[in-house]
Structure formats: C-alpha cells, structure tokens
Enzyme design. Sequence first.
Site, PDB file in Angstrom:
ATOM      1  N   GLU A 125       5.685  -0.234   3.678  1.00  0.00           N
ATOM      2  CA  GLU A 125       6.609   0.699   3.813  1.00  0.00           C
ATOM      3  C   GLU A 125       5.922   1.995   2.441  1.00  0.00           C
ATOM      4  OE1 GLU A 125      11.041   1.860   2.993  1.00  0.00           O
ATOM      5  OE2 GLU A 125      10.711  -0.163   3.292  1.00  0.00           O
TER       6      GLU A 125
ATOM      7  N   ARG B  66       7.221 -15.225  -3.126  1.00  0.00           N
ATOM      8  CA  ARG B  66       7.006 -14.296  -4.594  1.00  0.00           C
ATOM      9  C   ARG B  66       6.214 -14.841  -5.217  1.00  0.00           C
ATOM     10  NH1 ARG B  66       8.208  -8.417  -3.735  1.00  0.00           N
ATOM     11  NH2 ARG B  66       9.784  -8.022  -2.540  1.00  0.00           N
TER      12      ARG B  66
ATOM     13  N   LYS C 193      10.188  -1.235  -6.473  1.00  0.00           N
ATOM     14  CA  LYS C 193       9.480   0.415  -6.487  1.00  0.00           C
ATOM     15  C   LYS C 193      10.356   1.103  -7.203  1.00  0.00           C
ATOM     16  CE  LYS C 193       6.151  -0.355  -2.403  1.00  0.00           C
ATOM     17  NZ  LYS C 193       6.508   0.067  -0.953  1.00  0.00           N
TER      18      LYS C 193
END
Length: 561
Positions: free
Chosen positions: A35, A262, A272
């Site tokens: 994104e 992760r 982010k």
Amino acid sequence: MSEKERSLNFLEHIIEEDIREGFPKDNLRFRFPPEPNGYLHIGHASSICLNFGLGQEYNAPVNLRFDDTNPAKEEQEYVDAIKRDVEWLGYKWDTECYASDYFQQLYNWAVELIKNGKAYVDSQTSEEIAAQKGTPTKAGEESPYRNRSVEENLELFERMRKGEFESGTHVLRAKIDMASSNMLMRDPIMYRILHKKHHRTNNDWPIYPMYDWTHGESDYIEGVSHSFCTLEFAMHRELYEWFLDNVYENGRVKPKQREFARRNLSHTVVSKRKLLQLVKEGVVNGWDDPRMPTISGLRRRGYTAESIRNFAKTIGIAKRENLIDVSLLEFHVREDLNKKAPRVMAVLDPVKVVITNYPEDQEEWLDAENNPEDESAGHRKVPFSREIYIEREDFREEANRKFFRLKLGGEVRLKNAYIIKAEDCVKDSEGHITEIHCTYDPLSKSGSGTEESMRKVKGTLHWVSVKHAIEAEVRIYDRLFTDPEPDAHKDRDFMEFVNPDSLEVSKGYLEPSLKDAGVEERYQFQRIGYFCVDKDSEPGKLVFNKTVGLRDTWAKLEDKK
C-alpha cells in the site's frame, strides 16, 4: 525425499503439492502488493525476497501491485520510493499494477452482488455498525437496512458513485452472516464514501473499495495463483474466498491465500503509522534517515542489497512470529562489506604525532592494499609526512602489558609505513595531550624487505598525514530505541524508549584518496568500521555515515548491563 524437498519452506511445499495435484506450472504467478502509504521497511524486504524469489525459482512472473484504495494516506512519493527500493534489491517485476486500475470492474461486481441479494447499502453511522457487530462469543445484530430492496440498494449505490452524499452517510456491506464465529464475516464493509483526491484517479471516484474487497479480486484479475500474506490476514482468508466465490468463472485461475509470520526486528518499530510519527515529530530526518528500518534508510546508511537478501534468507519463512535481533542484520552487512569495501584510513578523534627525526620538508607516497579479501582490488598511494594524526585512544602515557598500542617508551607500526617510538608528549594548561613526539626507524618501512622492516611489534595503528588530510563530517549511529521491543509495552508509549544518543556527529580526518568519493560508495575505515558517503555531501564537504562496526560491540555492552 530429495535434498531439495527437505530444504523447502512450508509455502514452497504448498506450491509443490498444487503442482503434483495438477496445477499447471505455467500458470504460476505471484505478486508483491504494497500500500503506497509509507516507505518500505525491513519487514517488507522479507516479503519482497519471498515473492520475487519464488518467481525466480519457478521461472514465474511476479507483479508489483499498489493497493491504492485509501487516498487519504497515499501519495505518489511513496509509489516512486517503493519502485526504487524493489529495483535496488535486485528484482524486476513482470507487470506494474494498481488496484485503482480495477475500480470500474470492482464497482461492476459490487452491483452484481447487490442484484443477487448479497450486498446492501447501510445508512448507519460507523459507531452504530461497530456496536451491532457483537463479540467473539455473542452474535451480532442485523442492520435495520439489511433487507432493503434490490432496487433501493442499486439506486443508493449509484448515487454514492455519483458523489451525491457526504462522507460517512452510507456504506456498502456484503450480506453474509451476522452470527458467524469469524467476526470479519459479519456483513463486512465493501465501499465507503470518501471525497478525497486520488493520486492516480484524481476526483473521478467519490467511493473507494475496502481492502478485503479489493485484494482478492485484484489477485483474480491479474491471474495470481498464490497470494502470500502475513499472519494477521489469516482470519481474512474466509472472507477472501467468499468474495472470490461470488465472481469466479470456471476455467480461470483462482488465487489461493496462505499466511506466513512476520519477522520483527529488535530496537526498532516497523509500523508505518509509528514510523510516520517519528518523521513528523522530527525524531528522525525523514523516511530515509539512516536510523530508520526502511529500505531507503538502510541503503543510505550503507547496507547492500545482497546483505538484506542474505538476511531475509537466513531468517526464512515460518508460521510463528519472532523477534530477530538487529545484530543478525548487522552481521550480514559486515560479512558482505568485508568482501567488497575498499580499505582506507581515517582518524575520527585525532591527536597529532610529530616524528621529530623525519625531515620537515619531506613526504612519501606509500603503497597500500585496497582490500586483502579481493586480489583484483589492487593498491593505492597514501602520503606520509612528519606530522600525522592517530586516534586519541591509541595513546597512553602509561599502560600495562596488555595495551598494544602506543605508550611512552613503546613502539608500534604505522600501517603501510614505519615503526615509531613515543618519546614525549605535550599537554595544554588543562592537562590534555595536544602532541605526541616520536622517532621513527627509517629502515623499518613496510614492504621494503629490510631486516628492520621484518621486526615484530605488537601494535599496528592507522593514521593520516596532517597536511594531506581531508576534513569530513562523520555521523555515528546507534540503536534508535533503547528497548528491544519499544512498542510491546501496553502501559507505555513507544516514544518513551527513543534513544537520545542514536546520532553523534563529529569531524574526521581522511586520507586524500577519498577526495572524490561518490554518494553511496562504501569503505572500511581501518580498525573502526564500515562507512558510506551520504547524499548530504557537497564538493569539498564530504559526509560519511557509519554503517556498522567491525565487531558486534552492542552485545558486549548489553552483557555488561
């Protein structure tokens, strides 16, 4: 089982099983779907290496797709940075795609879901919708608008598309099951009204599709065979498949979503939102600050693409989340730069040495090896003169037998040069040493082949000729956070753990061969560490970033604590 099969990770096993069960290998296609709402970080690097690595392994195309469905947070700057980072890591994508390219198709499919009684326009507030969702142990309540007629839903959705309503007045929801044990299946939102300019579609669309509706359908449009996501999307898989089932046509590739864990990095954050907070509050100097875990920050600090790829390969793919110590990442860049980086001499905390028996007007240009790990790297010339700089910590007036550097009455070899002996030192009014007076053995020149040059002394120091030295700004970086998991404390803000000493700026003196060093060129400052030329450099004003030391000193400091 073959050696190759034993070394496969669990995602590769899934692909191999699909092929064995008849999935055409030629239909394999992967994607990396960021994104564009921030810069990529080290966690994304693992995903990049995974997907593009699978593409290389199976000779299959890999798409770079931007999931650009939220114009409130997305910018062209981020798109450009992402493309730059993927290319820098050494990968080429087959097709550059954007979810925004599919807005019309997604809208058309949403209309079909309404016509089939599987979607409806809800006119409640977001708070009312959230309250009716229920809990994991309590079923949700149906919206009072859930049973609107198909005609009314079509009319409202078309008016939403035309921009007739204000943001937040209506949403389009999928009609699934408000009692589902998976709360994501309780009539999830598919579209919301958002009057924001999009970086690609401008103001063409006043409604935007939600991620869950967009992602799987984008995979389907592109013919992606395997859609690999991180573990937080595991609960989304059921919804991913429900949406696909309602648009799927026989004969086309139906994407398969699977999840991997992760890999979090110690002493930093990879959210982010939190990285953006660090930028906005001035804790760091932008997304590419060398203290940031972004790929751009790591590149600016001096990390190589190969070191990051090797790091991703080492930590591998797993089903359980893990905290990876940043020292492992540092190990890989140290290993890579040891093979590649030219050796040079630089003094960062100088004290002057005067060689009293060396002629005042004399200078020599000595041979120095560029990299003992690479024979093809050749040699360079370094100037030697009567006055040189050495590191202040490399001299003591008195020291025990374990101190192998320079002390009064003691000898050391100057790298590529001569053996010197400390005779005296000069101090200022406060007792600080300003000069060290030494003598040198003229017959002890390195590589000369004389008996004196073969003489063994225990210490070898790096140095820089005073009159030839180049001044440079040197930036020394430490961990950005003092805590290994700064955002893992429920009762404390991660910003409390920001390391106030994460950046130290000083003046260094470098050998003249570095005069024309270019941005992002990497060097080993002998006996100190690896350094990279920063983009802030200007003609006559070099700036170097410390990438990593020659040894892992952080672990030793932590042990002492």
